[in-house]
Design a protein around this motif. Structure first.
Motif, PDB file in Angstrom:
ATOM      1  N   VAL A 184       0.841  -1.204   0.000  1.00  0.00           N
ATOM      2  CA  VAL A 184       0.000   0.000   0.000  1.00  0.00           C
ATOM      3  C   VAL A 184       0.877   1.256   0.000  1.00  0.00           C
ATOM      4  O   VAL A 184       0.555   2.253  -0.641  1.00  0.00           O
ATOM      5  CB  VAL A 184      -0.974  -0.008   1.196  1.00  0.00           C
ATOM      6  CG1 VAL A 184      -1.777   1.274   1.264  1.00  0.00           C
ATOM      7  CG2 VAL A 184      -1.915  -1.203   1.087  1.00  0.00           C
ATOM      8  N   GLY A 185       1.997   1.179   0.704  1.00  0.00           N
ATOM      9  CA  GLY A 185       2.908   2.326   0.749  1.00  0.00           C
ATOM     10  C   GLY A 185       3.461   2.689  -0.617  1.00  0.00           C
ATOM     11  O   GLY A 185       3.526   3.866  -0.986  1.00  0.00           O
ATOM     12  N   VAL A 186       3.870   1.690  -1.377  1.00  0.00           N
ATOM     13  CA  VAL A 186       4.405   1.951  -2.718  1.00  0.00           C
ATOM     14  C   VAL A 186       3.316   2.557  -3.599  1.00  0.00           C
ATOM     15  O   VAL A 186       3.568   3.508  -4.346  1.00  0.00           O
ATOM     16  CB  VAL A 186       4.987   0.652  -3.339  1.00  0.00           C
ATOM     17  CG1 VAL A 186       5.233   0.805  -4.829  1.00  0.00           C
ATOM     18  CG2 VAL A 186       6.271   0.268  -2.622  1.00  0.00           C
ATOM     19  N   VAL A 187       2.123   2.029  -3.515  1.00  0.00           N
ATOM     20  CA  VAL A 187       1.008   2.583  -4.307  1.00  0.00           C
ATOM     21  C   VAL A 187       0.754   4.032  -3.890  1.00  0.00           C
ATOM     22  O   VAL A 187       0.607   4.919  -4.739  1.00  0.00           O
ATOM     23  CB  VAL A 187      -0.266   1.727  -4.144  1.00  0.00           C
ATOM     24  CG1 VAL A 187      -1.470   2.415  -4.762  1.00  0.00           C
ATOM     25  CG2 VAL A 187      -0.061   0.348  -4.755  1.00  0.00           C
ATOM     26  N   GLY A 188       0.719   4.295  -2.575  1.00  0.00           N
ATOM     27  CA  GLY A 188       0.484   5.657  -2.091  1.00  0.00           C
ATOM     28  C   GLY A 188       1.565   6.631  -2.515  1.00  0.00           C
ATOM     29  O   GLY A 188       1.279   7.758  -2.949  1.00  0.00           O
ATOM     30  N   VAL A 189       2.818   6.221  -2.408  1.00  0.00           N
ATOM     31  CA  VAL A 189       3.932   7.088  -2.819  1.00  0.00           C
ATOM     32  C   VAL A 189       3.869   7.355  -4.318  1.00  0.00           C
ATOM     33  O   VAL A 189       4.061   8.491  -4.769  1.00  0.00           O
ATOM     34  CB  VAL A 189       5.291   6.466  -2.413  1.00  0.00           C
ATOM     35  CG1 VAL A 189       6.446   7.185  -3.086  1.00  0.00           C
ATOM     36  CG2 VAL A 189       5.462   6.494  -0.905  1.00  0.00           C
ATOM     37  N   ALA A 190       3.596   6.316  -5.100  1.00  0.00           N
ATOM     38  CA  ALA A 190       3.511   6.497  -6.556  1.00  0.00           C
ATOM     39  C   ALA A 190       2.385   7.457  -6.926  1.00  0.00           C
ATOM     40  O   ALA A 190       2.562   8.342  -7.775  1.00  0.00           O
ATOM     41  CB  ALA A 190       3.317   5.141  -7.236  1.00  0.00           C
ATOM     42  N   LEU A 191       1.229   7.297  -6.285  1.00  0.00           N
ATOM     43  CA  LEU A 191       0.109   8.204  -6.567  1.00  0.00           C
ATOM     44  C   LEU A 191       0.429   9.643  -6.147  1.00  0.00           C
ATOM     45  O   LEU A 191       0.105  10.598  -6.871  1.00  0.00           O
ATOM     46  CB  LEU A 191      -1.160   7.716  -5.865  1.00  0.00           C
ATOM     47  CG  LEU A 191      -1.829   6.485  -6.471  1.00  0.00           C
ATOM     48  CD1 LEU A 191      -2.922   5.959  -5.552  1.00  0.00           C
ATOM     49  CD2 LEU A 191      -2.382   6.807  -7.858  1.00  0.00           C
ATOM     50  N   ALA A 192       1.055   9.814  -4.986  1.00  0.00           N
ATOM     51  CA  ALA A 192       1.416  11.160  -4.526  1.00  0.00           C
ATOM     52  C   ALA A 192       2.425  11.792  -5.475  1.00  0.00           C
ATOM     53  O   ALA A 192       2.311  12.976  -5.819  1.00  0.00           O
ATOM     54  CB  ALA A 192       1.978  11.094  -3.106  1.00  0.00           C
ATOM     55  N   TRP A 193       3.410  11.032  -5.914  1.00  0.00           N
ATOM     56  CA  TRP A 193       4.414  11.538  -6.841  1.00  0.00           C
ATOM     57  C   TRP A 193       3.751  11.956  -8.155  1.00  0.00           C
ATOM     58  O   TRP A 193       4.044  13.011  -8.712  1.00  0.00           O
ATOM     59  CB  TRP A 193       5.458  10.464  -7.061  1.00  0.00           C
ATOM     60  CG  TRP A 193       6.660  10.896  -7.856  1.00  0.00           C
ATOM     61  CD1 TRP A 193       7.064  12.160  -8.146  1.00  0.00           C
ATOM     62  CD2 TRP A 193       7.622  10.045  -8.462  1.00  0.00           C
ATOM     63  NE1 TRP A 193       8.194  12.156  -8.878  1.00  0.00           N
ATOM     64  CE2 TRP A 193       8.578  10.864  -9.092  1.00  0.00           C
ATOM     65  CE3 TRP A 193       7.782   8.670  -8.527  1.00  0.00           C
ATOM     66  CZ2 TRP A 193       9.661  10.348  -9.783  1.00  0.00           C
ATOM     67  CZ3 TRP A 193       8.880   8.168  -9.210  1.00  0.00           C
ATOM     68  CH2 TRP A 193       9.797   9.000  -9.830  1.00  0.00           C
ATOM     69  N   TRP A 194       2.829  11.131  -8.634  1.00  0.00           N
ATOM     70  CA  TRP A 194       2.112  11.439  -9.869  1.00  0.00           C
ATOM     71  C   TRP A 194       1.288  12.715  -9.713  1.00  0.00           C
ATOM     72  O   TRP A 194       1.325  13.599 -10.561  1.00  0.00           O
ATOM     73  CB  TRP A 194       1.227  10.243 -10.221  1.00  0.00           C
ATOM     74  CG  TRP A 194       0.321  10.481 -11.392  1.00  0.00           C
ATOM     75  CD1 TRP A 194       0.665  10.607 -12.706  1.00  0.00           C
ATOM     76  CD2 TRP A 194      -1.094  10.633 -11.334  1.00  0.00           C
ATOM     77  NE1 TRP A 194      -0.446  10.818 -13.456  1.00  0.00           N
ATOM     78  CE2 TRP A 194      -1.544  10.842 -12.644  1.00  0.00           C
ATOM     79  CE3 TRP A 194      -2.021  10.610 -10.303  1.00  0.00           C
ATOM     80  CZ2 TRP A 194      -2.888  11.020 -12.958  1.00  0.00           C
ATOM     81  CZ3 TRP A 194      -3.349  10.780 -10.608  1.00  0.00           C
ATOM     82  CH2 TRP A 194      -3.768  10.992 -11.917  1.00  0.00           C
ATOM     83  N   ARG A 195       0.574  12.836  -8.586  1.00  0.00           N
ATOM     84  CA  ARG A 195      -0.268  14.035  -8.371  1.00  0.00           C
ATOM     85  C   ARG A 195       0.571  15.284  -8.197  1.00  0.00           C
ATOM     86  O   ARG A 195       0.220  16.351  -8.716  1.00  0.00           O
ATOM     87  CB  ARG A 195      -1.168  13.838  -7.155  1.00  0.00           C
ATOM     88  CG  ARG A 195      -2.126  12.696  -7.331  1.00  0.00           C
ATOM     89  CD  ARG A 195      -3.523  12.923  -7.107  1.00  0.00           C
ATOM     90  NE  ARG A 195      -3.951  14.077  -6.404  1.00  0.00           N
ATOM     91  CZ  ARG A 195      -5.184  14.536  -6.465  1.00  0.00           C
ATOM     92  NH1 ARG A 195      -6.060  13.919  -7.185  1.00  0.00           N
ATOM     93  NH2 ARG A 195      -5.541  15.597  -5.778  1.00  0.00           N
ATOM     94  N   LEU A 196       1.669  15.177  -7.460  1.00  0.00           N
ATOM     95  CA  LEU A 196       2.537  16.335  -7.269  1.00  0.00           C
ATOM     96  C   LEU A 196       3.201  16.742  -8.581  1.00  0.00           C
ATOM     97  O   LEU A 196       3.413  17.934  -8.823  1.00  0.00           O
ATOM     98  CB  LEU A 196       3.595  16.063  -6.190  1.00  0.00           C
ATOM     99  CG  LEU A 196       3.062  16.006  -4.772  1.00  0.00           C
ATOM    100  CD1 LEU A 196       4.132  15.500  -3.816  1.00  0.00           C
ATOM    101  CD2 LEU A 196       2.566  17.371  -4.320  1.00  0.00           C
ATOM    102  N   GLY A 197       3.530  15.777  -9.408  1.00  0.00           N
ATOM    103  CA  GLY A 197       4.112  16.073 -10.708  1.00  0.00           C
ATOM    104  C   GLY A 197       3.162  16.815 -11.633  1.00  0.00           C
ATOM    105  O   GLY A 197       3.577  17.603 -12.471  1.00  0.00           O
ATOM    106  N   ARG A 198       1.886  16.569 -11.431  1.00  0.00           N
ATOM    107  CA  ARG A 198       0.846  17.256 -12.217  1.00  0.00           C
ATOM    108  C   ARG A 198       0.443  18.582 -11.594  1.00  0.00           C
ATOM    109  O   ARG A 198      -0.383  19.299 -12.137  1.00  0.00           O
ATOM    110  CB  ARG A 198      -0.387  16.360 -12.343  1.00  0.00           C
ATOM    111  CG  ARG A 198      -0.109  15.110 -13.184  1.00  0.00           C
ATOM    112  CD  ARG A 198      -1.327  14.236 -13.366  1.00  0.00           C
ATOM    113  NE  ARG A 198      -2.485  15.007 -13.799  1.00  0.00           N
ATOM    114  CZ  ARG A 198      -3.721  14.781 -13.383  1.00  0.00           C
ATOM    115  NH1 ARG A 198      -3.965  13.832 -12.521  1.00  0.00           N
ATOM    116  NH2 ARG A 198      -4.716  15.504 -13.823  1.00  0.00           N
ATOM    117  N   GLY A 199       1.009  18.880 -10.426  1.00  0.00           N
ATOM    118  CA  GLY A 199       0.668  20.133  -9.751  1.00  0.00           C
ATOM    119  C   GLY A 199      -0.609  20.068  -8.951  1.00  0.00           C
ATOM    120  O   GLY A 199      -1.131  21.094  -8.518  1.00  0.00           O
ATOM    121  N   VAL A 200      -1.122  18.860  -8.730  1.00  0.00           N
ATOM    122  CA  VAL A 200      -2.363  18.697  -7.965  1.00  0.00           C
ATOM    123  C   VAL A 200      -2.025  18.540  -6.501  1.00  0.00           C
ATOM    124  O   VAL A 200      -1.054  17.900  -6.134  1.00  0.00           O
ATOM    125  CB  VAL A 200      -3.120  17.434  -8.461  1.00  0.00           C
ATOM    126  CG1 VAL A 200      -4.404  17.250  -7.677  1.00  0.00           C
ATOM    127  CG2 VAL A 200      -3.404  17.538  -9.941  1.00  0.00           C
TER     128      VAL A 200
END
Length: 191
Positions: free
Chosen positions: A173-189
């Motif tokens: 779950v941690g890897v999924v959460g980190v990946a999603l956060a990285w993706w959202r932050l990369g998009r500026g969300v």
């Protein structure tokens, strides 16, 4: 270290002081360490304590063990560092091992089973209380409620209902959460 101040007379003083520290604080020794090392024993000034603590916080391991290592080293070099760490760890470890051995002998007694079950409930309650206390910080979480709620629900499902081991669930779950956060932050969300 320009002004004269108290100091340990020998390695025994260092061992006793840190053993005392480790036995006085359960789950939070740092305030007790400050009171003991600065106020009661006078081995450090408040500024020295803060400086050593800040260094100890960036080193791997528990802060108070790092602090004990540096204080012991300050007065007696490597022997002092090892003595201070031994003071922090030896007696508490012996107590835990003795309690484990005692528990082994009485583990099947109904009173012991009930006490352990009660401690488990208290631990769970403390974890839930901490989670609720930290809940407002999730408002600033880059995942947003739409993503962190399903991740939390997935964790609860896997651990609480399906009884998966936490050591397996957290990386997943941690890897999924980190990946999603990285993706959202990369998009500026979520900034």
């Amino acid at each position: 270290m320009s002004e004269a101040r108290a100091q340990p007379r020998g390695l025994r003083d260092v061992f006793v002081a840190f053993t005392r520290l480790s036995l006085m604080g359960f789950g939070g020794v740092l305030p007790i360490a400050q009171r003991e090392l600065v106020d009661r024993l006078g081995w450090l000034t408040a500024a020295e304590f803060a400086e050593l603590l800040s260094v100890g916080q960036v080193l791997p391991g528990p802060n108070v063990v790092n602090l004990s290592l540096m204080v012991g080293d300050r007065w007696f070099g490597l022997r002092g560092a090892l003595t201070a760490v031994a003071g922090m760890l030896v007696v508490p470890m012996a107590l835990v091992l003795a309690l484990a051995a005692l528990y082994q002998g009485f583990a099947d007694q109904p009173a012991v089973v009930g006490a352990v079950r009660g401690m488990g409930a208290v631990s769970a309650g403390l974890i839930v209380a901490m989670g609720l206390k930290l809940l407002p910080t999730l408002a600033r979480n880059p995942l947003g409620r739409a993503l962190w709620v399903p991740l939390a629900a997935l964790t609860l499902l896997l651990v609480g209902m399906l009884r998966w081991p936490l050591v397996a669930v957290l990386p997943l779950v941690g890897v999924v959460g980190v990946a999603l956060a990285w993706w959202r932050l990369g998009r500026g969300v979520g900034r």
